[in-house]
Design an enzyme around this catalytic site. Structure first.
Site, PDB file in Angstrom:
ATOM      1  N   TRP A 214      -7.514   4.398   5.773  1.00  0.00           N
ATOM      2  CA  TRP A 214      -7.533   3.650   4.515  1.00  0.00           C
ATOM      3  C   TRP A 214      -8.902   2.967   4.415  1.00  0.00           C
ATOM      4  O   TRP A 214      -9.296   2.256   5.347  1.00  0.00           O
ATOM      5  CB  TRP A 214      -6.398   2.620   4.539  1.00  0.00           C
ATOM      6  CG  TRP A 214      -6.288   1.767   3.325  1.00  0.00           C
ATOM      7  CD1 TRP A 214      -6.273   2.176   2.024  1.00  0.00           C
ATOM      8  CD2 TRP A 214      -6.171   0.332   3.297  1.00  0.00           C
ATOM      9  NE1 TRP A 214      -6.137   1.093   1.183  1.00  0.00           N
ATOM     10  CE2 TRP A 214      -6.082  -0.049   1.935  1.00  0.00           C
ATOM     11  CE3 TRP A 214      -6.135  -0.664   4.276  1.00  0.00           C
ATOM     12  CZ2 TRP A 214      -5.952  -1.383   1.539  1.00  0.00           C
ATOM     13  CZ3 TRP A 214      -5.999  -1.975   3.879  1.00  0.00           C
ATOM     14  CH2 TRP A 214      -5.913  -2.334   2.527  1.00  0.00           C
ATOM     15  N   ASP A 296      -1.016  -1.158  11.851  1.00  0.00           N
ATOM     16  CA  ASP A 296      -0.955  -1.471  10.425  1.00  0.00           C
ATOM     17  C   ASP A 296       0.315  -0.804   9.905  1.00  0.00           C
ATOM     18  O   ASP A 296       0.400   0.426   9.850  1.00  0.00           O
ATOM     19  CB  ASP A 296      -2.200  -0.905   9.720  1.00  0.00           C
ATOM     20  CG  ASP A 296      -2.198  -1.235   8.231  1.00  0.00           C
ATOM     21  OD1 ASP A 296      -1.223  -1.852   7.746  1.00  0.00           O
ATOM     22  OD2 ASP A 296      -3.177  -0.867   7.545  1.00  0.00           O
ATOM     23  N   LYS A 332       5.068  -1.899  -0.583  1.00  0.00           N
ATOM     24  CA  LYS A 332       5.682  -0.619  -0.916  1.00  0.00           C
ATOM     25  C   LYS A 332       7.184  -0.619  -0.671  1.00  0.00           C
ATOM     26  O   LYS A 332       7.941  -0.248  -1.557  1.00  0.00           O
ATOM     27  CB  LYS A 332       5.026   0.508  -0.099  1.00  0.00           C
ATOM     28  CG  LYS A 332       3.833   1.141  -0.750  1.00  0.00           C
ATOM     29  CD  LYS A 332       2.599   0.257  -0.870  1.00  0.00           C
ATOM     30  CE  LYS A 332       1.946  -0.029   0.449  1.00  0.00           C
ATOM     31  NZ  LYS A 332       0.666  -0.758   0.308  1.00  0.00           N
TER      32      LYS A 332
HETATM   33  N1  PLA Z   1      -2.760  -0.690   4.996  1.00  0.00           N
HETATM   34  C1  PLA Z   1      -2.653   0.558   4.534  1.00  0.00           C
HETATM   35  C2  PLA Z   1      -2.703   1.690   5.489  1.00  0.00           C
HETATM   36  C3  PLA Z   1      -2.529   0.774   3.150  1.00  0.00           C
HETATM   37  O1  PLA Z   1      -2.430   2.014   2.707  1.00  0.00           O
HETATM   38  C4  PLA Z   1      -2.496  -0.318   2.277  1.00  0.00           C
HETATM   39  C5  PLA Z   1      -2.380  -0.130   0.792  1.00  0.00           C
HETATM   40  C6  PLA Z   1      -2.576  -1.606   2.822  1.00  0.00           C
HETATM   41  C7  PLA Z   1      -2.703  -1.751   4.198  1.00  0.00           C
HETATM   42  C8  PLA Z   1      -2.580  -2.846   2.024  1.00  0.00           C
HETATM   43  O2  PLA Z   1      -1.557  -3.054   1.190  1.00  0.00           O
HETATM   44  P1  PLA Z   1      -1.184  -4.490   0.630  1.00  0.00           P
HETATM   45  O3  PLA Z   1      -2.294  -5.416   0.917  1.00  0.00           O
HETATM   46  O4  PLA Z   1      -0.956  -4.283  -0.797  1.00  0.00           O
HETATM   47  O5  PLA Z   1       0.053  -4.854   1.378  1.00  0.00           O
HETATM   48  N2  PLA Z   1      -2.940   1.047   0.258  1.00  0.00           N
HETATM   49  C9  PLA Z   1      -2.762   1.401  -1.164  1.00  0.00           C
HETATM   50  C10 PLA Z   1      -3.265   0.342  -2.104  1.00  0.00           C
HETATM   51  C11 PLA Z   1      -1.290   1.626  -1.479  1.00  0.00           C
HETATM   52  C12 PLA Z   1      -4.665  -0.144  -1.866  1.00  0.00           C
HETATM   53  O6  PLA Z   1      -5.590   0.630  -1.618  1.00  0.00           O
HETATM   54  O7  PLA Z   1      -4.817  -1.378  -1.926  1.00  0.00           O
HETATM   55  C13 PLA Z   1      -3.510   2.725  -1.396  1.00  0.00           C
HETATM   56  O8  PLA Z   1      -3.438   3.253  -2.511  1.00  0.00           O
HETATM   57  O9  PLA Z   1      -4.121   3.232  -0.431  1.00  0.00           O
END
Ligand code: PLA
Length: 487
Positions: A214, A296, A332
């Site tokens: 991510w 995570d 989520k």
């Molecule tokens: N860690 C991972 C691996 C994630 O994919 C995401 C969210 C988070 C943490 C953080 O989420 P939160 O702070 O909202 O709890 N990833 C999303 C959204 C769903 C984003 O990028 O913020 C994504 O589309 O990858």
């Protein structure tokens, strides 16, 4: 009025000599500030300004007046007197910026498969029934108030969150070796964890993250004071896990480094280790290298539909008695995206250490945002504490996970039907919210332009954003992209 579409200035002239320009194409305006030019640079500076196809070039020295003149000719506004004139236009976020572009598209057929946000079959955001029920209870309870929470949030929320992921029979919890603090969703939990480790971790202050991961991980940790390095994770050839590469890279890490692990439903690849592979990873981390695992967990329940199955890997690492850091998100699995509810846990050796770690986590949080918000964590606490609500949540969660899995089948079948070149088994094999399609940037850009499909440029699709109605449009887009542009 004409507009300037591009301006490029040599980046080495940033800082006090040439404070760079920023171009705001939509506002038809060009901002720049030139302080003074070093004499030695005059001979090899080139500035290109493109104005509706006409290129203005200035080689061998740039004068503020020259650009002013261009700006004037083209009717753009120039700010030279702002103390922030040197501030550059930042690029949009690679994930959240997709939503910005999607919102700007007037085409009614547009589909947003960028950000990982669950949508119903009707393409609408979903507020879980169980969340609505909990909110009604909160509203009806006149004893509730809006006082500040303590620095670490709602104590019940923290206790229940630890139990949810570690299991209610977890020995570390019974031994009071777990400290949990409510944070601002997954992102905030990672950020607080990063800053704590930067100040207090006794091992190597480097975190190894999977490649790819991510994207925000690569920003959260350095800004929190922990440098990142990557370990091999995804093999583009097999579209599966590069297990050998991962083990080799972890073995090559300095002893005591931190290693970030996605608890389940790896983002963006949708590829998780098997239980056997997890065991191999655990042995390298624990027995060979004494690395600190930082999990995570952003998708508990979303991968398999079962909260316990998705917590399996985390529990292996906690139950072996070693230390673990853990970030949890309810964005989520409870659909509480904008409520920003999450938790950071440190599972350490010794209740005395846990107490001291908690006291220091408070010192990280207090100057950052003082204390977390109440509403979302109150919802979660109610749902986790009430047997009926909890059971109802599990059913709704499984419903979301199952719908995502059915989208995988529908998309796979639709590509088969179209005889789209290539092997698409990974759509079925990958797990969680995302499919890492293997489509390249050019193909994605084409799909966005021609089919109004919005997705991240790395080829990631949020399956949770698809519906039976939009599957054919996506399949047509993929088919056409693959036929027209080879990978
Ligand atoms: N860690 C991972 C691996 C994630 O994919 C995401 C969210 C988070 C943490 C953080 O989420 P939160 O702070 O909202 O709890 N990833 C999303 C959204 C769903 C984003 O990028 O913020 C994504 O589309 O990858």
């Amino acid at each position: 009025m004409s507009s300037i579409s591009t301006i490029s200035l040599p980046t080495r002239f940033s800082g006090s000599n040439l404070l760079e320009t920023s171009l705001l194409p939509n506002q038809n305006s060009l901002r720049f500030r030139v302080a003074s030019f070093p004499a030695t640079s005059r001979s090899n500076v080139a500035v290109h300004v493109r104005d509706n196809g006409t290129s203005f070039s200035s080689a061998g020295g740039v004068r503020r007046t020259r650009i002013s003149a261009v700006a004037k000719e083209t009717g753009t506004s120039v700010s030279t007197d702002s103390s922030f004139a040197h501030v550059q236009q930042a690029p949009e976020d690679p994930i959240l910026g997709i939503t910005v572009a999607y919102n700007k598209d007037p085409n009614p057929a547009k589909v947003n498969l960028g950000v990982g946000a669950y949508r119903t079959e009707e393409g609408k955001p979903l507020v879980l029934n169980v969340v609505r029920k909990a909110e009604q209870k909160l509203l009806a309870d006149k004893s509730r108030n809006k006082e500040y929470l303590g620095i670490t949030g709602i104590p019940d929320f923290n206790k229940l969150s630890a139990q949810l992921i570690l299991g209610s029979d977890c020995l570390a919890i019974a031994e009071k070796r777990v400290v949990t603090v409510q944070c601002l969703s997954g992102t905030g939990s990672l950020r607080v964890g990063a800053e704590f480790l930067a100040t207090h971790y006794g091992g190597e202050k480097i975190i190894y993250v999977p490649s790819p991961t991510w994207g925000n991980h690569l920003k959260i940790f350095p800004l929190g004071g922990i440098q990142t390095r990557t370990y091999r994770y995804f093999d583009p050839k097999t579209k599966g896990l590069d297990y050998e590469g991962m083990i080799e890279d972890l073995r090559a890490a300095p002893s005591g480094a931190v290693v970030l692990l996605h608890a389940c439903a790896h983002n963006p690849t949708g590829v998780d280790p098997t239980q056997e592979q997890w065991e191999g990873i655990r042995r390298v981390i624990r027995e060979e290298k004494h690395l600190l695992p930082f999990f995570d967990s952003a998708y508990q329940g979303f991968a398999s539909g079962s909260l316990d199955t998705d917590a399996w890997a985390v529990r292996q690492f906690v139950n072996d008695g070693g230390e673990v850091f853990l970030a949890q998100s309810y964005a989520k699995n409870m659909g509480l995206y904008g409520e920003r509810v999450g938790a950071l846990s440190a599972i350490v050796k010794g209740a005395d250490v846990a107490t001291r770690v908690e006291s220091q986590l408070k010192l990280v949080i207090r100057p950052m945002y003082s204390s977390p918000p109440t509403h979302g964590a109150a919802i979660v606490s109610l749902i986790l504490a009430d047997k009926d609500l909890y059971e109802e949540w599990k059913v709704e969660l499984k419903g979301m996970a199952d719908r995502i899995i059915s989208m995988r089948h529908q998309l796979f079948d639709a590509l088969k039907e179209r005889k789209t070149p290539g092997n698409w088994d990974h759509i079925l094999n990958q797990i969680g919210m995302f499919t890492f399609t293997g489509l390249n940037k050019q193909q994605v850009e084409y799909m966005t332009k021609e089919y109004h499909i919005y997705m991240t440029l790395d080829g990631r699709i949020s399956m949770a954003g698809l519906s039976s109605r939009t599957v054919p449009q996506l399949a047509d887009a993929i088919h056409s992209a693959v036929v027209n542009f080879s990978s």
